[in-house]
Design a protein around this motif. Structure first.
Motif, PDB file in Angstrom:
ATOM      1  N   VAL A   1      37.703  41.709  26.163  1.00 35.18           N
ATOM      2  CA  VAL A   1      38.871  40.857  26.368  1.00 35.18           C
ATOM      3  C   VAL A   1      39.566  41.200  27.684  1.00 35.18           C
ATOM      4  O   VAL A   1      40.015  40.316  28.419  1.00 35.18           O
ATOM      5  CB  VAL A   1      39.850  41.008  25.180  1.00 35.18           C
ATOM      6  CG1 VAL A   1      41.180  40.350  25.493  1.00 35.18           C
ATOM      7  CG2 VAL A   1      39.256  40.400  23.929  1.00 35.18           C
ATOM      8  N   SER A   2      39.638  42.484  28.003  1.00 33.64           N
ATOM      9  CA  SER A   2      40.301  42.912  29.232  1.00 33.64           C
ATOM     10  C   SER A   2      39.517  42.528  30.476  1.00 33.64           C
ATOM     11  O   SER A   2      40.109  42.188  31.514  1.00 33.64           O
ATOM     12  CB  SER A   2      40.500  44.435  29.215  1.00 33.64           C
ATOM     13  OG  SER A   2      41.255  44.849  28.104  1.00 33.64           O
ATOM     14  N   LEU A   3      38.197  42.592  30.381  1.00 42.17           N
ATOM     15  CA  LEU A   3      37.349  42.368  31.559  1.00 42.17           C
ATOM     16  C   LEU A   3      37.593  41.032  32.240  1.00 42.17           C
ATOM     17  O   LEU A   3      37.856  40.999  33.459  1.00 42.17           O
ATOM     18  CB  LEU A   3      35.878  42.531  31.162  1.00 42.17           C
ATOM     19  CG  LEU A   3      34.837  42.181  32.222  1.00 42.17           C
ATOM     20  CD1 LEU A   3      35.065  42.966  33.504  1.00 42.17           C
ATOM     21  CD2 LEU A   3      33.426  42.431  31.677  1.00 42.17           C
ATOM     22  N   PRO A   4      37.529  39.880  31.558  1.00 42.09           N
ATOM     23  CA  PRO A   4      37.729  38.620  32.280  1.00 42.09           C
ATOM     24  C   PRO A   4      39.144  38.446  32.813  1.00 42.09           C
ATOM     25  O   PRO A   4      39.334  37.785  33.844  1.00 42.09           O
ATOM     26  CB  PRO A   4      37.392  37.552  31.219  1.00 42.09           C
ATOM     27  CG  PRO A   4      37.529  38.239  29.911  1.00 42.09           C
ATOM     28  CD  PRO A   4      37.155  39.659  30.151  1.00 42.09           C
ATOM     29  N   ILE A   5      40.144  39.026  32.153  1.00 38.48           N
ATOM     30  CA  ILE A   5      41.517  38.927  32.665  1.00 38.48           C
ATOM     31  C   ILE A   5      41.631  39.671  33.990  1.00 38.48           C
ATOM     32  O   ILE A   5      42.171  39.151  34.979  1.00 38.48           O
ATOM     33  CB  ILE A   5      42.509  39.490  31.637  1.00 38.48           C
ATOM     34  CG1 ILE A   5      42.485  38.651  30.356  1.00 38.48           C
ATOM     35  CG2 ILE A   5      43.923  39.516  32.218  1.00 38.48           C
ATOM     36  CD1 ILE A   5      43.349  39.210  29.247  1.00 38.48           C
ATOM     37  N   MET A   6      41.140  40.904  34.011  1.00 38.35           N
ATOM     38  CA  MET A   6      41.194  41.696  35.229  1.00 38.35           C
ATOM     39  C   MET A   6      40.306  41.097  36.311  1.00 38.35           C
ATOM     40  O   MET A   6      40.683  41.038  37.489  1.00 38.35           O
ATOM     41  CB  MET A   6      40.757  43.130  34.929  1.00 38.35           C
ATOM     42  CG  MET A   6      41.675  43.900  34.003  1.00 38.35           C
ATOM     43  SD  MET A   6      43.311  44.172  34.717  1.00 38.35           S
ATOM     44  CE  MET A   6      42.898  45.252  36.095  1.00 38.35           C
ATOM     45  N   LEU A   7      39.126  40.648  35.927  1.00 38.71           N
ATOM     46  CA  LEU A   7      38.173  40.133  36.906  1.00 38.71           C
ATOM     47  C   LEU A   7      38.676  38.837  37.532  1.00 38.71           C
ATOM     48  O   LEU A   7      38.528  38.630  38.749  1.00 38.71           O
ATOM     49  CB  LEU A   7      36.813  39.921  36.244  1.00 38.71           C
ATOM     50  CG  LEU A   7      35.666  39.489  37.160  1.00 38.71           C
ATOM     51  CD1 LEU A   7      35.459  40.500  38.276  1.00 38.71           C
ATOM     52  CD2 LEU A   7      34.379  39.310  36.353  1.00 38.71           C
ATOM     53  N   SER A   8      39.273  37.965  36.741  1.00 36.49           N
ATOM     54  CA  SER A   8      39.786  36.703  37.289  1.00 36.49           C
ATOM     55  C   SER A   8      40.860  36.964  38.334  1.00 36.49           C
ATOM     56  O   SER A   8      40.873  36.344  39.405  1.00 36.49           O
ATOM     57  CB  SER A   8      40.352  35.837  36.159  1.00 36.49           C
ATOM     58  OG  SER A   8      39.339  35.464  35.249  1.00 36.49           O
TER      59      SER A   8
ATOM     60  N   PHE B   1      40.533  48.918  27.286  1.00 36.25           N
ATOM     61  CA  PHE B   1      41.125  48.382  28.514  1.00 36.25           C
ATOM     62  C   PHE B   1      40.580  49.098  29.749  1.00 36.25           C
ATOM     63  O   PHE B   1      40.238  48.465  30.749  1.00 36.25           O
ATOM     64  CB  PHE B   1      42.646  48.518  28.461  1.00 36.25           C
ATOM     65  CG  PHE B   1      43.309  48.351  29.798  1.00 36.25           C
ATOM     66  CD1 PHE B   1      43.424  47.098  30.379  1.00 36.25           C
ATOM     67  CD2 PHE B   1      43.801  49.449  30.481  1.00 36.25           C
ATOM     68  CE1 PHE B   1      44.024  46.941  31.614  1.00 36.25           C
ATOM     69  CE2 PHE B   1      44.405  49.307  31.714  1.00 36.25           C
ATOM     70  CZ  PHE B   1      44.509  48.045  32.287  1.00 36.25           C
ATOM     71  N   MET B   2      40.500  50.422  29.689  1.00 42.67           N
ATOM     72  CA  MET B   2      39.997  51.178  30.842  1.00 42.67           C
ATOM     73  C   MET B   2      38.541  50.846  31.127  1.00 42.67           C
ATOM     74  O   MET B   2      38.141  50.734  32.295  1.00 42.67           O
ATOM     75  CB  MET B   2      40.182  52.674  30.599  1.00 42.67           C
ATOM     76  CG  MET B   2      41.630  53.124  30.671  1.00 42.67           C
ATOM     77  SD  MET B   2      41.849  54.914  30.594  1.00 42.67           S
ATOM     78  CE  MET B   2      41.442  55.221  28.874  1.00 42.67           C
ATOM     79  N   LEU B   3      37.741  50.653  30.086  1.00 44.88           N
ATOM     80  CA  LEU B   3      36.341  50.254  30.288  1.00 44.88           C
ATOM     81  C   LEU B   3      36.262  48.873  30.923  1.00 44.88           C
ATOM     82  O   LEU B   3      35.475  48.642  31.849  1.00 44.88           O
ATOM     83  CB  LEU B   3      35.598  50.266  28.948  1.00 44.88           C
ATOM     84  CG  LEU B   3      35.334  51.627  28.315  1.00 44.88           C
ATOM     85  CD1 LEU B   3      34.712  51.464  26.937  1.00 44.88           C
ATOM     86  CD2 LEU B   3      34.431  52.474  29.200  1.00 44.88           C
ATOM     87  N   GLY B   4      37.078  47.943  30.432  1.00 44.07           N
ATOM     88  CA  GLY B   4      37.084  46.599  31.000  1.00 44.07           C
ATOM     89  C   GLY B   4      37.555  46.583  32.435  1.00 44.07           C
ATOM     90  O   GLY B   4      36.996  45.877  33.284  1.00 44.07           O
ATOM     91  N   ALA B   5      38.594  47.378  32.736  1.00 45.59           N
ATOM     92  CA  ALA B   5      39.108  47.438  34.111  1.00 45.59           C
ATOM     93  C   ALA B   5      38.079  48.049  35.053  1.00 45.59           C
ATOM     94  O   ALA B   5      37.896  47.574  36.179  1.00 45.59           O
ATOM     95  CB  ALA B   5      40.405  48.249  34.137  1.00 45.59           C
TER      96      ALA B   5
END
Length: 204
Positions: free
Chosen positions: A78-85, A16-20
């Motif tokens: 999985v976290s990246l597109p949620i945070m990015l959107s 999650f931290m990497l994606g964020a």
């Protein structure tokens, strides 16, 4: 049990931290101009369209069954597109007065992003982070089931291979309990605190 729960939680949290972090970096790139905006939006669309199952299988094949990297990287993807959107939507709807104020104060693009835009978007990012971390936890378990040396997903797959449904259900309940506790005890309180912090005087 404690070891496997901590292992899954550590992998999903790291992912999650990497994606964020990646989302915040792409958000800064998004402010560079029209071409950068279109590029970031296209990348986000691609990330959203790829199945989690595909990511899990590809990463397991790349790094091996016993590698700890697939669950972490799957959680990040999985976290990246949620945070990015959420971040892109927030940047598109930002108050123009913030940009005007930053220009008057002589802020650079980096200062505009870190000192003006991101603080104004904290409630949005907190809500997205709550959803992203929950998704990362669920999906990292899937990657652990495909390949891993421990974790909740690994234990579920192990009991499944032994044709022991009680073990599968028991570890499934452990996962549910972990997700509920994380959401109610940590994420919900963090989101509420962020909203109170960002509220204007007299609004909360």
């Amino acid at each position: 049990m404690a070891r496997n729960v901590v292992l899954t939680l550590a992998r999903s949290s790291t992912g999650f931290m990497l994606g964020a972090a990646a989302a915040l970096g792409l958000g800064f790139l998004y402010t560079a101009g029209p071409l950068a905006r279109e590029t970031v939006r296209a990348l986000n669309t691609v990330l959203q369209s790829v199945s989690v199952l595909v990511w899990s299988l590809v990463l397991v094949m790349l790094f091996g069954v016993l590698s700890p990297l697939p669950p972490v990287l799957v959680a990040a993807l999985v976290s990246l597109p949620i945070m990015l959107s959420a971040l892109l939507a927030g940047l598109d709807s930002v108050n123009p007065r913030l940009v005007e104020l930053a220009a008057i104060l002589g802020a650079s693009r980096r200062q505009l992003y870190t000192d003006f835009l991101l603080p104004s978007l904290l409630p949005v990012l907190a809500g997205a982070g709550r959803a992203a971390l929950g998704a990362a936890l669920r999906i990292s378990v899937v990657a652990e089931a495909f390949g891993g040396s421990g974790g909740i997903g690994y234990m579920i797959a192990t009991y499944y291979s032994l044709a022991e449904p009680r073990g599968v259900f028991a570890w499934g309940l452990v996962l549910v309990a972990l997700m509920v506790a994380l959401d109610k005890l940590v994420l919900e309180r963090l989101e509420e605190r962020t909203r109170r912090w960002a509220a204007l005087p007299g609004q909360g």
